[in-house]
Design a protein around this motif. Sequence first.
Motif, mmCIF file in Angstrom:
data_model
loop_
_atom_site.group_PDB
_atom_site.id
_atom_site.type_symbol
_atom_site.label_atom_id
_atom_site.label_comp_id
_atom_site.label_asym_id
_atom_site.label_seq_id
_atom_site.Cartn_x
_atom_site.Cartn_y
_atom_site.Cartn_z
ATOM 1 N N ALA A 46 -53.287 -42.574 13.530
ATOM 2 C CA ALA A 46 -53.474 -42.248 12.113
ATOM 3 C C ALA A 46 -52.379 -42.886 11.251
ATOM 4 C CB ALA A 46 -53.486 -40.739 11.918
ATOM 5 N N GLU A 47 -51.124 -42.822 11.714
ATOM 6 C CA GLU A 47 -50.031 -43.426 10.950
ATOM 7 C C GLU A 47 -50.186 -44.941 10.852
ATOM 8 O OE1 GLU A 47 -45.931 -42.282 11.754
ATOM 9 O OE2 GLU A 47 -46.676 -40.413 12.624
ATOM 10 N N LEU A 48 -50.577 -45.583 11.955
ATOM 11 C CA LEU A 48 -50.762 -47.026 11.943
ATOM 12 C C LEU A 48 -51.894 -47.406 10.986
ATOM 13 C CD1 LEU A 48 -49.560 -49.551 13.234
ATOM 14 C CD2 LEU A 48 -51.302 -49.382 15.025
ATOM 15 N N ALA A 49 -52.971 -46.624 11.007
ATOM 16 C CA ALA A 49 -54.106 -46.892 10.116
ATOM 17 C C ALA A 49 -53.692 -46.829 8.649
ATOM 18 C CB ALA A 49 -55.234 -45.901 10.391
ATOM 19 N N ALA A 50 -52.725 -45.971 8.343
ATOM 20 C CA ALA A 50 -52.279 -45.817 6.951
ATOM 21 C C ALA A 50 -51.640 -47.092 6.392
ATOM 22 C CB ALA A 50 -51.306 -44.650 6.844
ATOM 23 N N ALA A 106 -46.132 -52.172 9.850
ATOM 24 C CA ALA A 106 -45.674 -50.833 10.232
ATOM 25 C C ALA A 106 -44.155 -50.805 10.366
ATOM 26 C CB ALA A 106 -46.323 -50.435 11.556
ATOM 27 N N ASP A 107 -43.611 -49.592 10.374
ATOM 28 C CA ASP A 107 -42.161 -49.499 10.556
ATOM 29 C C ASP A 107 -41.814 -49.513 12.050
ATOM 30 O OD1 ASP A 107 -41.817 -46.698 11.600
ATOM 31 O OD2 ASP A 107 -42.683 -46.181 9.660
ATOM 32 N N GLU A 108 -40.561 -49.815 12.327
ATOM 33 C CA GLU A 108 -40.094 -49.998 13.706
ATOM 34 C C GLU A 108 -40.269 -48.737 14.564
ATOM 35 O OE1 GLU A 108 -38.902 -52.331 16.740
ATOM 36 O OE2 GLU A 108 -39.143 -53.041 14.688
ATOM 37 N N LEU A 110 -42.492 -46.328 14.256
ATOM 38 C CA LEU A 110 -43.907 -46.165 14.578
ATOM 39 C C LEU A 110 -44.306 -47.153 15.673
ATOM 40 C CD1 LEU A 110 -46.740 -45.039 14.253
ATOM 41 C CD2 LEU A 110 -47.037 -46.565 12.278
ATOM 42 N N MET A 111 -43.870 -48.394 15.559
ATOM 43 C CA MET A 111 -44.247 -49.391 16.566
ATOM 44 C C MET A 111 -43.721 -48.989 17.946
ATOM 45 S SD MET A 111 -46.374 -51.370 15.341
ATOM 46 C CE MET A 111 -46.525 -52.144 16.951
ATOM 47 N N GLN A 112 -42.529 -48.429 18.009
ATOM 48 C CA GLN A 112 -41.995 -47.969 19.303
ATOM 49 C C GLN A 112 -42.895 -46.875 19.884
ATOM 50 O OE1 GLN A 112 -39.659 -49.289 21.148
ATOM 51 N NE2 GLN A 112 -39.131 -50.792 19.604
ATOM 52 N N ARG A 113 -43.342 -45.942 19.044
ATOM 53 C CA ARG A 113 -44.213 -44.855 19.509
ATOM 54 C C ARG A 113 -45.587 -45.376 19.907
ATOM 55 N NH1 ARG A 113 -45.045 -41.115 15.396
ATOM 56 N NH2 ARG A 113 -44.097 -42.457 13.856
ATOM 57 N N VAL A 114 -46.103 -46.366 19.166
ATOM 58 C CA VAL A 114 -47.391 -46.979 19.519
ATOM 59 C C VAL A 114 -47.276 -47.650 20.884
ATOM 60 C CG1 VAL A 114 -48.934 -48.918 18.941
ATOM 61 C CG2 VAL A 114 -48.289 -47.260 17.173
ATOM 62 N N LEU A 115 -46.207 -48.411 21.087
ATOM 63 C CA LEU A 115 -46.042 -49.127 22.355
ATOM 64 C C LEU A 115 -45.905 -48.175 23.540
ATOM 65 C CD1 LEU A 115 -43.780 -52.062 21.166
ATOM 66 C CD2 LEU A 115 -46.157 -52.210 21.958
ATOM 67 N N LEU A 116 -45.372 -46.979 23.308
ATOM 68 C CA LEU A 116 -45.270 -45.998 24.392
ATOM 69 C C LEU A 116 -46.646 -45.537 24.871
ATOM 70 C CD1 LEU A 116 -42.260 -43.798 23.227
ATOM 71 C CD2 LEU A 116 -42.325 -45.401 25.159
ATOM 72 N N GLN A 117 -47.661 -45.630 24.014
ATOM 73 C CA GLN A 117 -49.024 -45.226 24.397
ATOM 74 C C GLN A 117 -49.767 -46.326 25.147
ATOM 75 O OE1 GLN A 117 -51.701 -43.535 21.567
ATOM 76 N NE2 GLN A 117 -50.126 -42.320 20.569
ATOM 77 N N LEU A 118 -49.252 -47.533 25.081
ATOM 78 C CA LEU A 118 -49.961 -48.686 25.637
ATOM 79 C C LEU A 118 -49.377 -49.096 26.988
ATOM 80 C CD1 LEU A 118 -50.167 -50.674 22.297
ATOM 81 C CD2 LEU A 118 -52.035 -49.463 23.437
ATOM 82 N N PRO A 119 -50.189 -49.777 27.813
ATOM 83 C CA PRO A 119 -49.667 -50.257 29.094
ATOM 84 C C PRO A 119 -48.477 -51.204 28.899
ATOM 85 C CG PRO A 119 -52.060 -50.380 29.067
ATOM 86 C CD PRO A 119 -51.617 -50.053 27.658
ATOM 87 N N PRO A 120 -47.665 -51.389 29.938
ATOM 88 C CA PRO A 120 -46.511 -52.284 29.853
ATOM 89 C C PRO A 120 -46.905 -53.682 29.381
ATOM 90 C CG PRO A 120 -46.492 -51.081 31.924
ATOM 91 C CD PRO A 120 -47.804 -50.771 31.259
ATOM 92 N N ASP A 121 -45.996 -54.320 28.699
ATOM 93 C CA ASP A 121 -46.112 -55.708 28.221
ATOM 94 C C ASP A 121 -47.002 -55.884 26.993
ATOM 95 O OD1 ASP A 121 -44.318 -56.567 30.175
ATOM 96 O OD2 ASP A 121 -45.927 -56.898 31.624
ATOM 97 N N PHE A 122 -47.522 -54.796 26.422
ATOM 98 C CA PHE A 122 -48.286 -54.914 25.178
ATOM 99 C C PHE A 122 -47.390 -55.386 24.039
ATOM 100 C CE2 PHE A 122 -52.440 -53.359 26.219
ATOM 101 C CZ PHE A 122 -53.209 -53.688 25.119
ATOM 102 N N ARG A 130 -40.070 -55.839 23.656
ATOM 103 C CA ARG A 130 -39.324 -54.585 23.704
ATOM 104 C C ARG A 130 -37.855 -54.860 23.978
ATOM 105 N NH1 ARG A 130 -43.101 -51.131 27.042
ATOM 106 N NH2 ARG A 130 -44.068 -50.221 25.240
ATOM 107 N N LEU A 131 -37.009 -54.231 23.211
ATOM 108 C CA LEU A 131 -35.585 -54.348 23.470
ATOM 109 C C LEU A 131 -35.238 -53.472 24.656
ATOM 110 C CD1 LEU A 131 -34.314 -54.110 19.794
ATOM 111 C CD2 LEU A 131 -34.534 -56.162 21.192
ATOM 112 N N VAL A 132 -34.443 -54.016 25.561
ATOM 113 C CA VAL A 132 -34.101 -53.259 26.773
ATOM 114 C C VAL A 132 -32.717 -52.686 26.601
ATOM 115 C CG1 VAL A 132 -33.775 -53.397 29.256
ATOM 116 C CG2 VAL A 132 -35.529 -54.770 28.158
#
Length: 132
Positions: A46-50, A106-108, A110-122, A130-132
């Motif tokens: 929802a946040e990304l869609a905004a 999007a803001d940083e 939100l992008m970190q939270r989005v990437l946590l929902q996705l498989p690795p390497d998205f 991704r910063l390690v």
Amino acid sequence: MAPLRWEAFLAQVQERGEYGSPQEAERAARVVLALLGAHLVGEERAELAAYLPETFALILLNPLQAAEPLDPARFVRATAAWIEGATEETAKWDVGAVLSVVADAADEDLMQRVLLQLPPDFDLLFGHPRLV
């Protein structure tokens, strides 16, 4: 946070994807966002869609249901299957053009939270390793 305007969003996708027309950029955006929406849930979707123009926000919010999460390679193959005349190479270009514009909008946090929902390497598909 104001969503990107339709014209601005498509212009950025068209430029990054080096498409010959806004229609080509729109086709890629519709397919990629529908597939992405199937992989995201809840507040992050929802946040990304905004951040997106209304039409694209609705595509992200009302996706096809994914039977299973697609890893980045399968996400690219699925994109190729949905875009007429696409190959895996052109689909990788399509995905990168669309997702990099989304990531920049999007803001940083939100992008970190989005990437946590996705498989690795998205993160690589979004153009934001991704910063390690």
